[in-house]
Enzyme design. Structure first.
Site, PDB file in Angstrom:
ATOM      1  N   ASP A 102      42.215  42.187  34.985  1.00 22.16           N
ATOM      2  CA  ASP A 102      41.190  42.274  36.135  1.00 22.16           C
ATOM      3  C   ASP A 102      39.858  41.806  35.253  1.00 22.16           C
ATOM      4  OD1 ASP A 102      40.404  41.964  38.686  1.00 22.16           O
ATOM      5  OD2 ASP A 102      39.923  44.213  38.768  1.00 22.16           O
ATOM      6  N   LYS A 135      45.082  51.777  44.174  1.00 16.64           N
ATOM      7  CA  LYS A 135      46.230  50.905  44.597  1.00 16.64           C
ATOM      8  C   LYS A 135      47.675  51.325  44.421  1.00 16.64           C
ATOM      9  CE  LYS A 135      43.761  47.017  42.051  1.00 16.64           C
ATOM     10  NZ  LYS A 135      43.508  46.142  43.199  1.00 16.64           N
ATOM     11  N   LYS A 155      33.328  38.549  35.494  1.00 16.73           N
ATOM     12  CA  LYS A 155      33.544  39.836  35.943  1.00 16.73           C
ATOM     13  C   LYS A 155      34.491  40.644  34.751  1.00 16.73           C
ATOM     14  CE  LYS A 155      37.070  42.175  38.965  1.00 16.73           C
ATOM     15  NZ  LYS A 155      38.043  41.872  40.143  1.00 16.73           N
ATOM     16  N   ASP A 178      41.799  48.069  36.832  1.00 19.56           N
ATOM     17  CA  ASP A 178      41.274  48.578  38.077  1.00 19.56           C
ATOM     18  C   ASP A 178      42.596  49.478  38.729  1.00 19.56           C
ATOM     19  OD1 ASP A 178      40.173  48.669  40.482  1.00 19.56           O
ATOM     20  OD2 ASP A 178      40.810  46.606  41.021  1.00 19.56           O
ATOM     21  N   ARG A 201      33.004  42.683  43.164  1.00 25.49           N
ATOM     22  CA  ARG A 201      31.947  41.999  43.691  1.00 25.49           C
ATOM     23  C   ARG A 201      30.765  43.007  43.776  1.00 25.49           C
ATOM     24  NH1 ARG A 201      34.850  41.783  49.441  1.00 25.49           N
ATOM     25  NH2 ARG A 201      36.662  41.798  47.663  1.00 25.49           N
ATOM     26  N   ASP A 209      38.275  49.631  46.041  1.00 20.93           N
ATOM     27  CA  ASP A 209      39.110  48.621  45.436  1.00 20.93           C
ATOM     28  C   ASP A 209      38.559  47.123  45.612  1.00 20.93           C
ATOM     29  OD1 ASP A 209      41.020  47.707  43.948  1.00 20.93           O
ATOM     30  OD2 ASP A 209      42.405  47.367  45.673  1.00 20.93           O
ATOM     31  N   GLU A 229      35.619  46.547  44.181  1.00 20.42           N
ATOM     32  CA  GLU A 229      34.486  46.861  43.066  1.00 20.42           C
ATOM     33  C   GLU A 229      34.038  45.733  42.517  1.00 20.42           C
ATOM     34  OE1 GLU A 229      37.557  45.789  40.553  1.00 20.42           O
ATOM     35  OE2 GLU A 229      37.729  46.861  42.337  1.00 20.42           O
TER      36      GLU A 229
END
Length: 466
Positions: free
Chosen positions: A252, A241, A229, A234, A315, A311, A313
């Site tokens: 991230d 967030k 990933k 993010d 996956r 949030d 995202e």
């Protein structure tokens, strides 16, 4: 990154200061056998048989001092038992008295790590630990360098580590190893990897989304896929967030950093596999082009996903990347992702959950984790929770309401995109240490990397030591 090569050297009888290791069982007897000046020094420094404690032992001449250090078990050294010494001893040449360092070489090396890209500090000269096992030096150096590469990538601020820089890291690996690099962007990305494109669509110019692939090895060898990933920052998207939640989101892309490091280990050890590395690289930003809660997203696999949370995202982009990896029918698929806060709530920052659809693979990974002191904990792909992913208007939602079983449902979502019959393991890593330990500074860090690498060596052969 500091040059780790000088930190280990073969023992050819060079002059060196001795490091004596004792534990709670051997401490008293060892002290009784020491000359008076050593016993006096030990008493003056109040050395007790507790882990990481150490003392300087004066020699007959001013420069001939030695060291004694307490470890948990002198007969079973851990990777970290010398790390505190490596952080605190002055520069010089040292030799373990009467034994080989073995696995403790790794902690000695990793204790040298500094992230100094934005500091004016003078570089710290490495200390040298002598070993009588020259054949083991290069494999340990490779693992240490791979770990430091993860730390460097994760520690780098998002302004300096966007999708383009992540692509550049993969390109550098391809250039130095002869691997083939493919990058998909723009309209081709939108058509072929629609969720990667959608998640990254709000990013500023120069930080556009892309899918990065690297291929290496003999096509006749078993094919393995490693997916990471690569969310370079993010914000949470429109489901933004909090400031506290956003503070560490430079990390991230930690899954991509792990995937790159594991790919480097595979290539440098010439593991007899056909490697396929897949990294979806995006920034989850906010603009008029941002995807929205409630949008239905098309996937490379052909499924439609109702986006319940912008949030969630990671996956989404992993789903398209896993679909791509499965199209080549690999023998094995591993994915690394800083995927869920639920995993941290369940297991904390140091114990990554492992989700796996293949019991022999899971057993091999857990055995490797124990052998490497690189912990993992298997979590269930609980079929009973699959119904939580049902959507009223699409094939599946990306994040169920309520947040219960968040790590499990995220893994179940990813499983929807794994071709049945392909052995798959998913590591929901934190990639960050909130508190320092010897050899493991606060900041970005590799987790499950050594375990995965040991499993691959065991499964496919290659360099016996890694």
């Amino acid at each position: 990154m500091i040059d780790l090569a000088p930190c280990l050297a073969p023992d050819r009888g060079q002059p060196a200061r001795a490091i004596h290791l004792v534990d709670a069982t051997t401490f008293d007897d060892w002290v009784r056998r020491q000359p008076p000046r050593h016993r006096a020094a030990i008493g003056a420094q109040r050395l007790t048989p507790k882990g990481y404690a150490s003392a300087i032992l004066p020699g007959e001449a001013p420069e001939s001092w030695a060291v004694v250090s307490v470890v948990a078990n002198v007969d079973a050294l851990s990777p970290w038992c010398l790390a505190n010494l490596a952080e605190t001893l002055p520069d010089g040449i040292y030799r373990l008295e009467g034994r080989e360092p073995g696995v403790a070489m790794l902690g000695w090396l990793l204790a040298q790590y500094r992230f100094d890209r934005f500091r004016d500090d003078d570089p710290v000269a490495p200390r040298i630990l002598l070993t009588g096992e020259p054949a083991r030096i290069d494999p340990v150096l490779r693992i240490a360098r791979a770990t430091c590469s993860v730390r460097d990538l994760v520690n780098t601020p998002a302004a300096d580590m966007g999708p383009a820089e992540l692509e550049a890291a993969a390109a550098a690996l391809a250039e130095t190893t002869g691997a083939a690099l493919t990058v998909t962007r723009g309209g081709e990305l939108e058509r072929g990897y629609p969720m990667v494109h959608t998640v990254g669509a709000a990013a500023a110019k120069g930080r556009e989304p892309r899918l990065v692939e690297l291929e290496w090895g003999n096509a006749d060898h078993p094919r393995i896929a490693i997916v990471g990933k690569g969310v370079c920052f993010d914000s949470g998207g429109l489901d933004i967030k909090t400031s506290a939640g956003m503070r560490l989101m430079k990390k991230d892309m930690g899954g991509a950093a792990h995937a790159l490091a594991l790919a480097r280990l595979v290539i440098e050890a010439r593991l007899p596999v056909r490697l396929h590395l897949v990294i979806p690289a995006v920034e989850n930003a906010i603009s008029g082009a941002a995807f929205r809660p409630g949008d239905v997203l098309r996937t490379r696999k052909g499924l439609h996903v109702e986006n319940t949370n912008t949030d969630a995202e990671g996956r989404l982009i992993l789903a398209d990347a896993i679909t791509r990896a499965c199209e080549a029918e690999p023998d094995l698929l591993l994915d690394f992702a800083t995927l869920t806060g639920a995993a941290r709530v369940a297991l904390g920052p140091e114990l990554p959950p492992l989700f796996c659809n293949d019991d022999p693979l899971a057993d091999a990974l857990l055995a490797a984790a124990a052998a490497e002191d690189d912990p993992l904990w298997r979590m269930p792909l609980w079929d009973g929770y699959d119904e939580m992913l049902k959507s009223d208007i699409a094939d599946v939602v990306n994040a169920p309401e309520g947040g219960m079983a968040g790590a499990v449902t995220a893994a179940l979502f990813l499983r929807r995109f794994v071709t049945p019959g392909i052995a798959w393991a998913h590591f929901d890593i934190f990639a960050w240490r909130p508190a320092a330990k010897p050899g493991r500074p606060r900041g970005g860090d590799a987790m499950a990397l050594r375990a995965a690498w040991r499993m691959l060596r065991t499964r496919y052969g290659g360099d016996a030591h890694g």
